[in-house]
Design a protein around this motif. Structure first.
Motif, short mmCIF file in Angstrom:
data_model
loop_
_atom_site.label_atom_id
_atom_site.label_comp_id
_atom_site.label_asym_id
_atom_site.label_seq_id
_atom_site.Cartn_x
_atom_site.Cartn_y
_atom_site.Cartn_z
N PHE A 66 -3.31 3.98 -0.72
CA PHE A 66 -1.49 4.66 0.46
C PHE A 66 -2.52 5.31 2.19
O PHE A 66 -1.79 5.62 2.78
N TYR A 67 -3.72 6.08 1.65
CA TYR A 67 -4.31 7.09 2.55
C TYR A 67 -5.04 6.01 3.47
O TYR A 67 -4.69 6.67 4.76
N GLU A 68 -5.24 5.26 3.47
CA GLU A 68 -5.86 3.88 3.98
C GLU A 68 -4.65 3.61 5.14
O GLU A 68 -4.75 3.38 6.66
N ARG A 69 -3.96 3.41 4.10
CA ARG A 69 -2.88 2.28 4.87
C ARG A 69 -2.13 3.93 6.28
O ARG A 69 -1.75 3.07 7.33
N LEU A 70 -2.58 4.88 5.90
CA LEU A 70 -1.58 5.92 6.80
C LEU A 70 -2.48 6.00 7.71
O LEU A 70 -2.23 6.52 9.43
N GLY A 71 -3.67 5.53 7.36
CA GLY A 71 -4.60 5.41 8.57
C GLY A 71 -4.08 4.42 9.51
O GLY A 71 -4.31 4.79 11.15
N ARG A 72 -4.10 3.57 9.43
CA ARG A 72 -4.00 2.63 10.24
C ARG A 72 -2.67 2.50 11.05
O ARG A 72 -1.83 2.08 11.97
#
Length: 500
Positions: A66-72
């Protein structure tokens, strides 16, 4: 109304609920998410953009993703832990779309008729909403912050603070000596007419703490809204004096200023000049003592409590920006801040999600306590890890030994090493229910829950709960009899971090 059927019925479209649904679909099962409001993601989309992450290395699985997707979303290759509410909402909607998850919004469990949860023996067969809509499933997950499905299923639970003596803890129950953080300035007179007890106490101030340190009580740590604010003129909506504003609610604020307090909430910066403004300091956004009726309250009572918190916080912002009893230097500091025009469009730019820091807590197969968090007792069958401070916000205001107003209940035990969370804390006792998992209102003492109750951990536990639910379906067994070795194998395969 027509029934709807799924393999796993998830009540609560919180971050935990959405991740549970994603995991169920990844494992080949149909999940239906029922969200009582019209917004998914809970606090993660409701203003809590300054992630209470603790040790980030132990956040794994879908939570990390989830937080990696936010990064993208922000054009970064790594996880992002500071984010805008609308961006988190985009990520959750991406999951719903990609995995074709059925989300039913605006449906609340029927809590009043006694027919909201239908059981045959030790198994839930269906749950009924106030509208009459019924959901049938093989497994059920209560991912709500309130634990209404759990309670409706007849599962034993608790609220409030246990005495230290119950589990051999140190930081549970009433805490006057520990309450040094977010404390009021010393020497504040508690009476309407200073020095005159006959004039009555200021609002929400108790005559005493209600017991000795370590004694249990039924009081609940304070709630607030995580305010998303901005100082960008092109995106700012002024916070007006709310309808229902009562100046008496802020007499303690004025006296705190007179005693030296100059700041009243954090301006923790998020991207694009927005904030996650949480409670901070002695008089702040927490509406201390005004939420005790929330966990067991009916829907009308909860809505009233939520509205009271909204009026109080909007009134706080307006007061420190405009009231003549607030010094000009304080007004000038806070005056540039208002609500972001591009957030919470459906709710007047104000978050619809009250920060329910704690409500019901299940009494499950085992109870996580301070001893587990401190590594003084071993955790069996780990399904994820926590690492945040054992954190209780203030619970009440009362008179201290000198007759002045003081806050009580704030505990921040920061030196917490990552610890495992047991599978046995998200399942009820076998005799109570065979097909329910509870990853949010899980089985933990008040002070242990104060560390566990973080959004990254709820996502971890939601994923693990769904994994167990699917394996229970496949093995045709109860959630209590899931093969723990097989569960561990799948969790590790899915990048969950179980031990360190």
């Amino acid at each position: 109304m027509a029934n709807r059927q799924g393999d796993i019925i998830i009540y609560g479209g919180t971050s935990a609920g959405i991740m549970a649904a994603v995991q169920a679909v990844r494992m080949g099962r149909k999940a239906i998410v029922i969200e009582p409001t019209n917004r998914i993601g809970g606090l993660s989309t409701g203003g809590l953009g300054d992630t209470d992450s603790g040790e980030k290395s132990v956040i794994g699985g879908l939570s990390r993703e989830f937080y990696e997707r936010l990064g993208r979303k922000y054009g970064q290759s790594e996880a992002v832990w500071l984010f805008e509410p609308k961006m988190a909402l985009e990520v959750f909607h991406d999951y719903v779309r990609e995995y074709a998850i059925e989300v039913v919004n605006g449906e609340r469990l029927d809590r009043g008729s006694g027919k909201g949860v239908v059981k045959e023996g030790d198994r839930i067969t269906s749950i009924r909403m106030e509208s009459g809509l019924t959901f049938e499933g093989r497994m059920f997950i209560d991912a709500s912050y309130e634990g209404d499905l759990m309670a409706g299923a007849g599962i034993r639970y608790t609220t409030g603070r246990e005495p230290n003596s119950l589990y051999g803890e140190r930081l549970n129950g009433i805490q006057t000596e520990q309450a040094t953080k977010n404390q009021l300035p010393t020497g504040i007179d508690p009476y309407w007419t200073p020095g005159d007890p006959a004039s009555g106490l200021l609002p929400h101030v108790n005559a005493n703490a209600g017991g000795s340190d370590g004694d249990g009580d039924s009081k609940i740590q304070a709630y607030c809204y995580r305010m998303c604010l901005t100082d960008r003129p092109d995106n700012r909506v002024a916070v007006e004096k709310p309808e229902g504003y009562d100046e008496k609610e802020y007499e303690l604020l004025f006296r705190s200023i007179e005693a030296g307090q100059t700041r009243f909430f954090k301006l923790a910066m998020l991207p694009n000049r927005k904030t996650d403004s949480n409670n901070d300091f002695g008089f702040s956004t927490d509406y201390i003592g005004r939420n005790y009726g929330y966990p067991e309250g009916d829907y009308a009572a909860r809505e009233r409590i939520g509205k009271e918190h909204e009026i109080y916080q909007k009134g706080l912002v307006w007061t420190i920006q405009n009231h003549p009893r607030v010094p000009e230097e304080i007004r000038e500091y806070y005056r540039p801040w208002g609500l972001p025009r591009d957030e919470f469009l459906e709710n007047g730019h104000w978050s619809p999600q009250l920060y329910i820091r704690e409500s019901r807590r299940m009494l499950g197969v085992s109870v996580m306590t301070e001893k587990h968090v401190r590594h003084e007792e071993k955790v069996e069958a780990p399904i994820g890890m926590g690492s945040y401070a054992m954190d209780s916000h203030n619970v009440q205001r009362h008179l201290d030994a000198n007759g002045y107003v003081t806050n009580e209940g704030d505990v921040q035990m920061l030196s917490v090493k990552p610890y495992s969370i047991s599978y046995h804390t998200i399942v009820p006792k076998a005799e109570e229910c065979a097909n329910l998992l509870v990853p949010v209102c899980l089985s933990a003492s008040h002070i242990a829950y104060g560390s566990i109750r973080m959004e990254p951990v709820f996502m971890v536990l939601g994923q693990s709960a769904a994994t167990a639910a699917v394996q229970a379906i496949e093995a045709e067994c109860s959630v209590q009899r899931v093969d723990l070795a097989k569960l561990t194998e799948q969790l590790l395969k899915d990048r969950q971090v179980l031990t360190q």
